[in-house]
Scaffold this active site. Structure first.
Site: not given
Lengths: 342, 342, 342, 342
Positions: A145-147
């Site tokens: 995921g980007c986070y």
């Protein structure tokens, strides 16, 4: 070696970014582009920035359309990858930009996504300890995921070096493309410009267990993460402000040394010179993450901050970088560390 | 009762916001407007949004120009208020929007501002315990910094109720007007749009001791604050994401009760219904702060988030609200809880 | 005199702005708030910036809900006002913020909106010649479109004074709130931030006949309008850059004089001093329009530029201003010329 | 063939964009980077998005520093190029991104820039009729202004085909990077976000004579241009909305045919399919310009709209494209038509 690549979900933001990067990849040849509601349209109407592909037609996402490629990138809504992936041959490299195969713990998956757990694939963040070995030769990749990409780049060196207490705090600001391209009133330009707001506060965000899983792996013991995502008025970028109490006796030099060791040879993470801090604007469109760290002596905390482009290093760039590793290509092939600024 | 008010620093952002609010205040009459490099210009060229004052001339900031008013608002660069204030009569109400008189600890002042400490004035955040009593009838008010306003509104109820461990983490995103109107290349629109970046990381921001001072007062014991300010691509607004480990045995109901007690009767702080979260866009131009709080059971932390307009509740609105208290006017007079949205 | 006002369409942007202004209007009392898909919700969840109304419930839009008020504001999608309006008593003042009753020419209506023409009501732009007389005492008001408000304020003085050739060119940039609050992928923040784009080019925009109608009335002869609307990355505001060839012999002094005559006594249009130009940021949230005009001697054109807040002067503020005129209240009552800046 | 390139003005926006593009150019080798106030600093502190050059030092801009390169790009304030250029050997290719050598008419230069006219160099807009022949083999190139690039791409085909009356109207919105990187209070993020404003209205903008000169060349007769530039709240991009009355008898098919003829084979201008319109967001960071045109039958005007990235196609990309032509390299070498979106 020419790699023939298909992209499922070509009309979304992650799909568009995959295509932007694959167009610049010297060994990639872009094969089928598939979509759901966009099937039948020309890509020029959907992704007008991808001029060379303007005339290409979007096909329905089916196993037939995706067959016959060397690599299939899945940029689908969370929970839809597993069904597509199981129809794809084992000899194909399948790179899933969704969440389906990220989590090792089935109970975590079910708690956060509400469906049966599909499995766990090698994790596409090559900078993590051991990640390259797991990716080399694999035919299945779970893109982070980007986070988690941003938070792990900021924090894992501190945990890998044993410098931080096992309670981490992550506050991250994301550009709006992180929320995808679906028409939602709360993501209208009128709502997001001039405003910052949190969401999924208090442990509820789906990216929390992903962070915990990999920080624990780096630390060798469980780590809790208090994660608060916020929505910032910009199209791209994540700034992750992360901290954890320092273990007794840890000094600023220890912290610096741990990050220099972690990132000294990394092509896509840049530990900034002391005194300079990351900015998402400096990595706009780039596969490079910027990291800086400091020890706050009065509060006794290690403060580590990273900036990534959520669509590039945070999704599509990480996917292509991991593809390179899996296929034995030079890891940096076709990827740039140069941002578009101002 | 008509209050004749002068504004020193009328060409800056805080000065402009003071004038915007005073124009809407039914008992205020706007007297002298003073400035430094802007002296001699018409306000219409400097603050074109203040149509009713377009023809007013900016005077040089001198004791003479400021004499003869009931209230003088100082919106000057940090460190310049003390010299002006000492020339103003003791019968005048002096409301300082700068930092000069905020800190109680002279050593803190000297460490962060590098000049001799000028003194400590009653603190213009009426929502804090005991603050209204200290403000009533005073002739000198130190308006809080915009970050401390946001952080204290988010955190003090938890500390006042004894719910939180004494190590707080504050990550706050501010609109660019918080950095003032001086021409700086790093604040150009080209630099800030599309980018988020931290600054003053690792304990160095001047607003840290101000937060510690008032959290300690609320808690009755010292509190450390790990504070990271970030610059967000928007003109106004602060979103402060604050957290602290919960003391053993503290439950979600305890937390909710503490915040309901703190804000149940406050005219300018709105504790949102459970499940809804603050947004700076909802308080744009308003003197209202939004607050929400949750207990993250897994991480064991109280997460409290506030949104304020840095220029309104965070500076000029807080100044006018405190003026109302000091002068015995209704506290809400001339101030609005309504934002301009979208 | 207390005016009890209902707002149909309370969950949209125009409805929210009407409520923001009515809350500040000393003679208005806010009655029923109605909506369609939002019916049953609390306003606090829909318009979080309107703190004083947070607990109010949205009712379904029915004649019963709207009955018993002195004024009903209709902020409905174009083409839906007529059906509601005909159910409302003739003694009520009905102020339609939609397009249904703006056009005098039934053929124009049908060509641009594709439904039968409902009629023509007095036009709510009091600054136009003769408009106040038509509005005084009326019980039906058609509020102008936001683009026509901006374009007419910029151009009508030149036509009323006979200075301009009958072919006008209008290029206007609008903030995104002008497109309403419906969830549309092309209006997502990710799409609009960092981008400008035109739409409805080449004569097709529905606001073109409205501009032509009123410029012709001012000029006393037909006027063509080449109108290009563009979408700008900001929530609010319209900047209309308008021009027309000057008639032979017209000089700069003639132009200036015409605009000074038109706007010398207007409370809500500010002709700027020579050399200064409008900015939408200076009228953010204000009912004031800024206008400037110049004669380009080399190109032989009168260039007139206006800035308005599309939701305030361009919609809800114009509606309240016209209501004041219709009811015999002071025209400026409850309306401000002060913007929120920066 | 390796081209060793120096960049004078490396710390500005145009200089940074030149370096971004040269880093991606397969035949370019980046030599000296020079600056004025930035001399002595590392580029990493000035252009943090150019990671591969972070350690490079900025030298003072002197003839010595620039000597010994194949190409020197001048990205200096207007009026400073001539003095530098005359010290550079005639065998070097000098590409001037400033205005010094753009205008053919010395009187125009002196009227708009107030200094003696330095001369006229081949104009770096290869898409113009005859431009490639003038650029081939030249050792001196005047890169067009960003507004003229956008306006000429939109309008020249109509004039070259004899379809338009000789009075053109150009209204263009530019991102803030067009104003450069100098610290100016009116370009602060706080001022530009949420606001649109015109500047240089009424014939006074320096880019007007440049547009006239090249439209006249295309038309074979003088053309007047009423040009209004506006500043939009975005970092990059120009949207130029241009129009001119159609000559009698001109039909929509004539217009379409003229633009298809002009742009059918151009690598860096994309005439969009009918019904779709340019957006600056689609050319962010790209050397591609998008153009669309329509005939408004009622107003009798040809409306042509272009979108370019002011820093890429509008400055640095046009410079590199022209360099390629001058040096006999493939015109598209190292340049991309792909934008970064969203």
């Amino acid at each position: 070696m020419t790699v023939r690549a298909a992209v499922a979900g070509a009309s979304g933001y992650a799909g568009g970014e995959l295509l932007r990067l694959l167009l610049a990849h010297p060994e990639a040849e872009i094969g089928a582009l598939t979509g759901h509601s966009s099937a039948g349209q020309r890509l020029g109407a959907l992704q007008p920035h991808l001029a060379p592909l303007a005339g290409r037609e979007v096909l329905p996402t089916t196993a037939d359309a995706l067959a016959g490629h060397d690599v299939v990138f899945l940029a689908l809504p969370h929970g839809q990858s597993a069904a597509v992936a199981e129809q794809l041959g084992e000899e194909m490299l399948v790179v899933d930009c969704g969440a389906d195969f990220r989590l090792a713990d089935a109970a975590d998956w079910e708690a956060f996504y509400g469906s049966p757990h599909a499995g766990t694939w090698p994790y596409g963040l090559p900078e993590l300890p051991g990640a390259r070995a797991a990716l080399a030769g694999t035919r299945r990749i779970a893109v982070p995921g980007c986070y988690p990409t941003a938070a792990l780049l900021a924090l894992f060196p501190a945990y890998a070096a044993g410098l931080a207490q096992p309670e981490a705090v992550v506050v991250a600001a994301s550009g709006t493309s992180g929320a995808g391209r679906a028409a939602r009133a709360d993501l209208l330009g009128s709502e997001v410009m001039g405003s910052m707001r949190p969401y999924g506060v208090g442990g509820g965000h789906r990216h929390t267990p992903e962070m915990k899983q990999h920080l624990a792996a780096a630390a060798g013991h469980p780590v809790t993460v208090s994660f608060t995502p916020t929505l910032a008025p910009m199209p791209r970028g994540i700034l992750a402000t992360c901290s954890a109490a320092a273990r007794p006796g840890v000094g600023a030099a220890d912290v610096r040394a741990a990050y220099e060791k972690a990132y000294g040879d990394e092509p896509f993470v840049r530990l900034l010179p002391e005194g300079r801090w990351p900015a998402t604007g400096a990595v706009y469109g780039s596969n490079c993450g910027q990291v800086q760290v400091a020890l706050d002596p009065e509060a006794g905390r290690i403060v580590a901050i990273s900036a990534v482009d959520n669509l590039t290093k945070g999704t599509a760039g990480g996917a292509v970088q991991s593809m390179n590793v899996a296929l034995g290509l030079p890891e940096s092939l076709g990827l740039s560390t140069i941002g578009v600024a101002p």
